[in-house]
Design a protein around this motif. Structure first.
Motif, short mmCIF file in Angstrom:
data_model
loop_
_atom_site.label_atom_id
_atom_site.label_comp_id
_atom_site.label_asym_id
_atom_site.label_seq_id
_atom_site.Cartn_x
_atom_site.Cartn_y
_atom_site.Cartn_z
N PRO A 218 -59.84 68.61 64.87
CA PRO A 218 -60.78 68.80 63.81
C PRO A 218 -61.49 69.83 63.74
N ALA A 219 -62.23 70.28 62.78
CA ALA A 219 -62.88 71.71 62.51
C ALA A 219 -64.39 71.29 62.73
N ASN A 220 -64.70 70.20 62.53
CA ASN A 220 -66.45 70.07 62.76
C ASN A 220 -66.69 68.99 63.19
N VAL A 221 -68.02 68.59 62.97
CA VAL A 221 -68.52 67.30 63.33
C VAL A 221 -68.28 66.27 64.02
N PRO A 252 -62.37 69.03 57.91
CA PRO A 252 -63.79 69.50 58.13
C PRO A 252 -64.63 68.62 57.04
N GLY A 253 -65.91 68.38 57.52
CA GLY A 253 -66.82 67.80 56.60
C GLY A 253 -67.17 66.42 56.85
N GLY A 254 -66.75 66.11 57.99
CA GLY A 254 -67.09 64.77 58.52
C GLY A 254 -68.24 64.44 59.22
N LYS A 255 -68.74 63.42 59.85
CA LYS A 255 -69.75 63.59 60.50
C LYS A 255 -70.12 62.34 61.58
N ILE A 256 -70.42 62.64 62.83
CA ILE A 256 -70.77 61.57 63.80
C ILE A 256 -72.35 61.76 63.95
N GLY A 257 -73.05 60.57 63.42
CA GLY A 257 -74.32 60.37 63.71
C GLY A 257 -74.64 59.39 64.57
N PHE A 258 -76.09 59.41 65.13
CA PHE A 258 -76.65 58.36 66.03
C PHE A 258 -78.14 58.02 65.48
N ALA A 365 -50.65 60.30 52.82
CA ALA A 365 -50.87 61.20 53.89
C ALA A 365 -52.37 61.59 54.14
N THR A 366 -53.14 60.98 53.46
CA THR A 366 -54.66 61.08 53.44
C THR A 366 -55.46 59.77 53.64
N ARG A 367 -56.19 59.66 54.71
CA ARG A 367 -56.99 58.61 54.87
C ARG A 367 -58.47 58.80 55.15
N LYS A 368 -59.48 58.00 54.59
CA LYS A 368 -60.70 58.21 54.97
C LYS A 368 -61.15 57.00 55.84
N VAL A 369 -61.99 57.61 56.87
CA VAL A 369 -62.20 56.64 57.90
C VAL A 369 -63.66 56.53 58.21
N SER A 370 -64.26 55.42 58.62
CA SER A 370 -65.60 55.29 58.50
C SER A 370 -65.84 53.95 59.63
N GLN A 394 -80.33 50.11 72.75
CA GLN A 394 -79.25 50.30 72.00
C GLN A 394 -79.25 51.47 71.24
N VAL A 395 -78.29 52.29 71.14
CA VAL A 395 -78.06 53.52 70.30
C VAL A 395 -76.83 53.17 69.23
N ALA A 396 -77.33 52.98 67.88
CA ALA A 396 -76.24 52.86 67.04
C ALA A 396 -75.38 54.26 66.66
N LEU A 397 -74.08 54.16 66.77
CA LEU A 397 -73.25 55.35 66.27
C LEU A 397 -72.64 55.38 65.29
N THR A 398 -72.48 56.22 64.41
CA THR A 398 -71.82 55.96 63.09
C THR A 398 -70.82 57.05 62.89
N PHE A 399 -69.84 56.96 62.24
CA PHE A 399 -69.10 58.19 61.86
C PHE A 399 -68.13 58.08 60.64
N ALA A 400 -67.93 59.10 60.11
CA ALA A 400 -66.95 59.22 58.63
C ALA A 400 -66.61 60.49 58.81
#
Length: 407
Positions: A218-221, A252-258, A365-370, A394-400
């Motif tokens: 991946p290229a970012n986040v 590019p353009g995804g995010k992993i947050g906490f 060929a393209t899927r969105k993941v969350s 507890q730490v909540a982790l989210t990704f998309a």
């Protein structure tokens, strides 16, 4: 001509030089992020020093009264107003800064010049926004007053030529008349010189990597999560071996947050740098082979004070453990388009089982993941110090993100 006492003169020029330093540093702090953490500590230390010297200057002012005013009328009233405003600035700026630090969500310890602990003021957390806005407003007003004061001194010396400036120069020394005002320029120069070097500019777009077996780069986040969406698999001939599961490239353009609770409030952040190697057929999730690597130094909660603490031993210990990894072999379908993968999270030198849950949307060929995960921070030694007492366990982790199948 009557002159100020030597103590008053020393305090005047010392405070002037320190104010110049604060103005030079404070101008740039907002743009430095985590790189400015050490400079923030200096900024706080110098601010408290100005507060102490100003209080001492007020005591000296009444102990040894100042010389009589040389100018009346509106000009004299303006000069008095500027002097009064400067005292309010020299008291209000460090006090509002102290209040700002004391009411932050995470209590960042302050060691004055790295030695003397500064206790937090007993203020409610709800005062943080007021302290932050007040500190910024006072700083701008102080800069205006500072410039007016300098302009007034220059007017008296070069236009009126009444010798007023000599009252603040010991012994009417011409050398000191040059050296003492130069201390203000020195404060500005030193403040500018110690600023961290500009961060390298990130590339506007990341070029897609060359296809490699079992790797998606991946290229970012963002996050440590499994994901893959497979396109429809063409049926193979009865005797042919099953086709290998497809590899996916995170776009590019995804995010992993906490996010984590902190004394009734929530601190949220994200990771700006990560890579992932993902292989999976969504119709056969047992084929999943996932590895996500996160650059822990890229963590940010959007506050320079707190960002500066994250790389330290209390939280991520980035110097010894610069990355965290999540690996999983195989996943299982929990419902339509929903999956669960149990693997290993390695963080801060500790490896523990970790489960993540994610959904896929789209087809072809393209899927969105969350997805999400819940991490017990104490098991990894994250938040093990004095400033972490109010953090939830507890730490909540989210990704998309979006994943594209490799051809």
């Amino acid at each position: 001509m009557p002159r100020y006492s030597l103590v008053a003169i020393i305090l005047h020029w010392a405070i002037a030089a320190l104010l110049a330093f604060q103005i030079s540093v404070g101008w740039a702090l907002e743009d430095l992020g985590a790189r400015g953490f050490a400079l923030y500590q200096w900024h706080k230390s110098v601010g408290i020093t100005i507060l102490v010297l100003t209080l001492l200057r007020i005591v000296v002012r009444y102990w040894k009264p100042r010389p009589a005013k040389l100018e009346g009328g509106w000009q004299g009233a303006l000069a008095s107003g500027v002097h009064f405003g400067l005292y309010a600035f020299m008291l209000g700026a460090p006090l509002s800064g102290w209040a700002l630090v004391s009411t932050a969500k995470v209590k960042v310890p302050t060691l004055l010049f790295g030695v003397l602990p500064l206790p937090h003021l007993p203020l409610p957390a709800g005062a943080h926004e007021l302290a932050e806005g007040g500190h910024g407003l006072i700083a701008w007003l102080g800069i205006a007053l500072f410039l007016l004061h300098v302009a007034g001194a220059l007017r008296h010396h070069f236009l009126i030529r009444d010798g007023l400036i000599w009252r603040m120069v010991p012994g009417r020394s011409t050398a000191l008349l040059i050296i003492l005002p130069a201390l203000m320029l020195l404060g500005l120069v030193v403040g500018k010189a110690i600023l961290p070097a500009p961060a390298p500019k990130a590339a506007a777009a990341v070029e897609a990597p060359e296809p490699q077996e079992n790797i998606a780069q991946p290229a970012n986040v963002v996050e440590a999560a499994p994901d893959i969406a497979a396109a429809n698999v063409t049926e193979a001939a009865p005797e042919a071996p099953p086709a290998p599961p497809p590899a996916w490239t995170v776009q590019p353009g995804g995010k992993i947050g906490f996010s984590v609770g902190n004394d009734g409030q929530t601190i949220s952040g994200s990771f700006a740098k990560w890579t992932a190697a993902i292989v999976m057929d969504p119709d056969h999730p047992e084929t999943a082979d996932i590895k996500v690597t996160i650059d822990m130094a890229s963590a940010s909660v959007g506050d320079a004070y707190q960002d500066g603490m994250l790389p330290g031993d209390e939280f991520f210990a980035v110097a010894a453990h610069p990355t965290a990894t999540f690996t999983a072999k195989g996943a299982e379908k929990s419902s339509a388009n929903a999956y669960r993968a149990t693997g290993t999270l390695s963080l801060k030198g500790v490896a523990k089982p970790q489960t993540i849950r994610f959904t896929l949307s789209g087809d072809g060929a393209t899927r969105k993941v969350s997805g999400t995960a819940t991490i017990a921070r104490a098991a990894f030694g994250v938040g093990n110090g004095e400033s972490s007492g109010g953090l939830a366990p507890q730490v909540a982790l989210t990704f998309a993100f979006t994943a594209k199948r490799k051809d």
